[in-house]
Write an enzyme that holds these catalytic residues in place. Sequence first.
Site, short mmCIF file in Angstrom:
data_model
loop_
_atom_site.label_atom_id
_atom_site.label_comp_id
_atom_site.label_asym_id
_atom_site.label_seq_id
_atom_site.Cartn_x
_atom_site.Cartn_y
_atom_site.Cartn_z
N PRO A 21 14.18 23.08 24.33
CA PRO A 21 14.41 22.48 25.65
C PRO A 21 13.89 23.36 26.76
O PRO A 21 13.59 24.55 26.55
CB PRO A 21 15.94 22.37 25.69
N LEU A 78 -5.20 22.06 13.54
CA LEU A 78 -5.43 20.69 13.09
C LEU A 78 -4.10 19.94 12.88
O LEU A 78 -3.98 19.06 12.03
CB LEU A 78 -6.25 20.65 11.80
N CYS A 116 8.14 11.83 36.16
CA CYS A 116 6.68 11.76 36.02
C CYS A 116 6.11 10.44 36.49
O CYS A 116 4.90 10.35 36.75
CB CYS A 116 6.30 12.02 34.57
N GLU A 156 1.01 16.28 41.84
CA GLU A 156 2.38 15.88 41.57
C GLU A 156 3.31 16.89 42.22
O GLU A 156 3.34 18.07 41.86
CB GLU A 156 2.63 15.83 40.06
N GLY A 213 -1.76 12.88 29.65
CA GLY A 213 -1.37 13.11 28.27
C GLY A 213 -2.11 12.29 27.24
O GLY A 213 -3.05 11.56 27.55
N GLU A 244 5.30 7.59 23.72
CA GLU A 244 6.64 7.57 23.16
C GLU A 244 7.07 6.11 23.00
O GLU A 244 6.42 5.20 23.52
CB GLU A 244 7.61 8.30 24.08
#
Length: 517
Positions: A175, A243, A283, A397, A471, A475
């Site tokens: 975290p 990898l 975000c 941002e 990114g 998710e």
Amino acid sequence: MAQTYLMWVAGKEEVGEEELLPVEDPATGEVFAFCHTASASDVERTIDRAEAAFQSGVWSRSSRHYRADILDKSAALLTESLPSLIALEVRQTGRAIREMNAQVPSLVRWFKYYASLLRVEEQPVLPTAGKLHNFLQRVPLGVVVQITPFNHPLLIAVKKLAPALAAGNSIILKPSELTPLSTLLLGRILKEAGVPDGVFSVLPGYGATTGKALVQHPLIKKVDVTGGTIAGRAIGGIVGGNLARYTAELEGKAPLIVFDTADVQLAVNGIAFGSFIASGQTCVASTRIIVDNKILSQLLEKLKVKTYSILQRMGAPNNLESTMGPLVSAKQLSRVEMLVDDAVNSGKAKTIAGGSRMHGLSSLDGTDFSKGYFYEPTILVSCEGDSILGTRIWREEAFGPVIVIMGFDTENQAVKLANDSEFGLGAGIWTQDLAQAFRVSEQLDAGITWVNTHHRNDPSSPWGGTKLSSGVGSENGIDAYNAYTAIKSTIINYASTEESLVTDDWFSDGTGPIRYG
């Protein structure tokens, strides 16, 4: 006296070898807890335990229904723990309790969703030539690392944990050093639910030490991170060298377009929520508001009223009536101040609401704002023409309660302004014209687009960006589950022995037809 929290390693609490991490209450600046952090050797031992658990098959090869039952029990136990989790989440993040009372209970949906997926997922049988049966299975990857940010500690942890656990992996979660405490409590909940020891560990620590040791380890099969773009690129470089698989949800600079067909008050309510929830520390915060010039002045007046209403009702985060909390740290407050001051002092932007760190006492409950990291909900507009487009606050941002507003005359101009960013995570549209909603949403470079709403999130709905600075991967949904698995293809020949002797003897005498593939 400040409480001390231990690491959670393979089903029990353990002392860390690194320095204790102070955890601060952003509303008061007080250190209220300390947390043990993981050294490189702690990381090594934890990975070894996670790998041993994975290889044992106690979770990785357990039945789907068994794992689904454990996820459902995790949801039930999470529900029982809500009061303590919410209180801790408020204390360490500074988020208003009215937000946490709404957000944290929703997390049970992720465990339930992936439990359901395990019970209903079908395994395909592929068409083949000849008497062959080719079936596919999704198998877990192994030991995976998850790195979560400070703004939604529990939400983002659970969003990552649920699909990874469902797939059968062993997970080590790091975290944010700013908000590690509530995630540690998940360890106890999952253990009580029946997750075997070694399958889930939480290692608090700093990114440069604990995080680096985790992501560069050769046994790690996947890294899933939510954080800043610079850190995400650096981690991706390390992961790529091994990898290993990589998912990253990074920064955003979300546009929100308000067309003249929109109900102005509804749009204002949507802007306030999309921009100021979590003190702007999300975000997908709607930080670039793009408004049809025909309604711009009307919208600004209503938005100023709404912003002033929020400001007047700010107080202690644990006050149910408080509307917005502080920023998470002095560092974050300093960044917001710098970006606003840069825009205003350059003469390119002016504030029409807010624009300063908060001092004095709350009129709501007497909270001393000067002790914490409170910043006013802030609205910036151009000083002249489109001068605000040249400011850093338009491009970068801020991760604070600051929005910039720009007018437009045509739909094409609105789309161009919305896409004028290196980021492509979230976007919003406010219009009552259905055709326009479809037309514009198709043109926006964003992984998530909301129409006449904002921040909506469901376990089944993919959440990720379209531009690399926001990114890679996503998710939620089946895609997140699949990303924590590898495809295993099994091909079985069910022809008789006599037939196989004829068709499968590649080196037989003679020149008769033989099979290939």
